[in-house]
Design a protein around this motif. Structure first.
Motif, PDB file in Angstrom:
ATOM      1  N   ARG A  42       0.821  -1.434  -0.303  1.00 46.09           N
ATOM      2  CA  ARG A  42      -0.040  -0.337  -0.160  1.00 46.09           C
ATOM      3  C   ARG A  42       0.970   1.456   0.174  1.00 46.09           C
ATOM      4  O   ARG A  42       0.416   2.276   0.120  1.00 46.09           O
ATOM      5  CB  ARG A  42      -0.883   0.191   1.328  1.00 46.09           C
ATOM      6  CG  ARG A  42      -2.030  -0.969   1.121  1.00 46.09           C
ATOM      7  CD  ARG A  42      -3.395  -0.829   0.830  1.00 46.09           C
ATOM      8  NE  ARG A  42      -4.333  -1.735   0.307  1.00 46.09           N
ATOM      9  CZ  ARG A  42      -5.017  -2.218   1.103  1.00 46.09           C
ATOM     10  NH1 ARG A  42      -4.845  -2.564   2.337  1.00 46.09           N
ATOM     11  NH2 ARG A  42      -5.930  -2.919   0.535  1.00 46.09           N
ATOM     12  N   ASP A  43       2.056   1.372  -0.164  1.00 49.19           N
ATOM     13  CA  ASP A  43       3.178   2.045  -0.190  1.00 49.19           C
ATOM     14  C   ASP A  43       3.154   3.116  -1.788  1.00 49.19           C
ATOM     15  O   ASP A  43       3.535   3.760  -1.831  1.00 49.19           O
ATOM     16  CB  ASP A  43       4.630   2.041   0.328  1.00 49.19           C
ATOM     17  CG  ASP A  43       5.305   0.947   0.031  1.00 49.19           C
ATOM     18  OD1 ASP A  43       4.272  -0.355  -0.846  1.00 49.19           O
ATOM     19  OD2 ASP A  43       6.303   0.483   0.241  1.00 49.19           O
ATOM     20  N   ASP A  44       2.691   1.976  -2.128  1.00 47.73           N
ATOM     21  CA  ASP A  44       3.113   2.848  -3.973  1.00 47.73           C
ATOM     22  C   ASP A  44       1.625   2.647  -4.483  1.00 47.73           C
ATOM     23  O   ASP A  44       1.360   2.215  -3.756  1.00 47.73           O
ATOM     24  CB  ASP A  44       4.532   2.226  -4.664  1.00 47.73           C
ATOM     25  CG  ASP A  44       3.891   0.996  -4.615  1.00 47.73           C
ATOM     26  OD1 ASP A  44       2.832  -0.061  -4.699  1.00 47.73           O
ATOM     27  OD2 ASP A  44       5.218  -0.063  -5.419  1.00 47.73           O
TER      28      ASP A  44
END
Ligand SMILES: Cc1cc2nc3c(=O)[nH]c(=O)nc-3n(C[C@H](O)[C@H](O)[C@H](O)COP(=O)(O)OP(=O)(O)OC[C@H]3O[C@@H](n4cnc5c(N)ncnc54)[C@H](O)[C@@H]3O)c2cc1C
Length: 388
Positions: A42-44
């Motif tokens: 979920r960090d990109d």
């Protein structure tokens, strides 16, 4: 390993089809070469974004997958602007004018795929066999025999090919496919934008192809630039800053300065028509059954409509016990024919109309945009067709 239905391919369409059979009272197996993945980074942002129509959203809700999505990563498309290559002609669609909440919702491919895997893993009526490679398919009068590369074998009454545009099932069955490469490649990338998109998706029909910027949550946008392959290669070779500047120029600075947040990826484009969607004991759904130009953002929505219809026919089979019965499968084929043919014709005609330097045609296509824009009844009809 005895089943009623074996689905080959647990992509978006195959997985949703298997889930949609929950009340059909059938034993189902789903096979994919990939390892099931139920968690996503979920960090990109995934470079592959889909505009999901309200009809597809409703179907995915009924499958139990839509509610597993993180709503913070979804974005409503409230308006759509289509701009001609004279930069004056435009065609605008609005959800409000059509009496709808939104025209579509954008979602990352991997987010939706992982929600579908999660729902599949929890479904009581489905056995997931993945990763697994198919070896041989034998269609007999009363059953289908499928052997896997690891030596296991399965028997089913119906085999469903949901294994994408290069379908192994379609090839094994000898079903004819007419393939026409577009000599175009779609370049996709995500950007942080200096200006808010306000829920508007914009498409520029240009002589070098079609550039689309779809809204993502926050001040972000997803690009699909379908363009001549040589031009696509040029775009892919640029640095992130150079690519952002090219997109700012091509989009006339509509969203202000752009910054690449997901590196560019490429998808070669082709049109595929399959003559038959069914034969005794076999049916095709999704890209295995048709492949269209992404300019209308309708490929996967078309596939969800296949999945919904085939599941509906099988669930409502009544006294017909044999789910691989040809007459039953023909009902599915007949029901899907018009929708698929219309989408193929529309996307192919638009692609050809804008892929030419012919001056009278250029005038005609821009005039066409302005003409349709003035016909609110026609526009509402087009919207209704796209959101089904
Ligand atoms: C650039 C681009 C942008 C697009 N944007 C949109 C959009 O905005 N909206 C939209 O509606 N559509 C869009 N599309 C179209 C969309 O990507 C496809 O229609 C959709 O992915 C098809 O889904 P599918 O499940 O039928 O096939 P796939 O996604 O190809 O899935 C096939 C599955 O089958 C598995 N498989 C393959 N072969 C085998 C085998 N032999 N054995 C077992 N498993 C197998 C694969 O691993 C995969 O999981 C776009 C397409 C492109 C190229």
């Amino acid at each position: 390993m005895d089943f009623d239905v074996v689905v080959i391919g647990a992509g978006l369409v195959g997985a949703s089809f298997a889930l949609a059979l929950q009340t059909a009272g059938l034993r189902i197996a789903v096979i994919d070469t990939l390892v099931p993945s139920t968690s996503v980074a979920r960090d990109d942002w995934d470079s592959r974004i889909y505009a999901i129509s309200p009809g597809s959203e409703e179907f995915l809700q009924a499958c139990g997958a839509w509610q597993l999505l993180d709503t913070a990563r979804l974005c409503a498309v409230e308006d759509m602007h289509v701009i001609g290559d004279d930069e004056i002609s435009a065609l605008n669609f609005g959800a409000y004018a059509a009496g709808m909440r939104e025209l579509a919702v954008t979602v990352e491919s991997r987010e939706l795929q992982s929600a579908l895997w999660q729902a599949l893993m929890e479904a009581q009526h489905v056995k997931v066999i993945a990763p697994a490679a198919c070896h041989e398919l034998v269609l007999e009068a009363a059953a289908v025999q499928l052997s896997l590369a690891d030596g296991r074998s399965l028997r089913a009454r119906l085999i469903v090919g949901a294994d994408g545009a290069d379908s192994w099932v379609r090839t094994q069955a000898g079903l004819k496919v007419d393939t026409r490469p577009y000599a175009q490649t779609a370049v996709v990338a995500n950007f942080a934008t200096a200006q808010a998109h306000r829920g508007v998706a914009t498409q520029w029909f240009q002589r070098k192809g079609v550039l689309a910027l779809l809204p993502l949550p926050g001040e972000r946008a997803s690009m699909v630039w379908s363009t001549a392959t040589a031009h696509a290669q040029e775009l892919l070779a640029l640095s992130p800053n150079e690519l952002a500047m090219r997109v700012v120029t091509a989009s006339h600075g509509k969203l202000g300065d752009l910054r690449v947040i997901t590196p560019a990826a490429a998808f070669p484009l082709r049109m595929q028509r399959v003559q038959r969607l069914v034969m005794p004991r076999l049916a095709l759904v999704g890209d295995a059954a048709h492949n269209v130009h992404p300019l209308a953002g309708q490929g996967v929505n078309l596939g969800f409509r296949d999945a919904r219809e085939l599941a509906r026919v099988l669930t409502a089979r009544g006294a017909q016990n044999d789910c691989g019965d040809f007459a039953l499968l023909r009902r599915y084929e007949r029901a899907r024919k018009e929708d698929i043919a219309t989408m193929q014709l529309t996307t192919d005609t638009l692609q050809r109309l804008f892929d030419t330097d012919n001056a009278p045609l250029a005038k005609l296509r821009n005039f066409g945009l302005r003409l349709v824009n003035r016909q609110s009844a026609l526009k509402n009809l087009l919207v209704r067709q796209a959101v089904g």
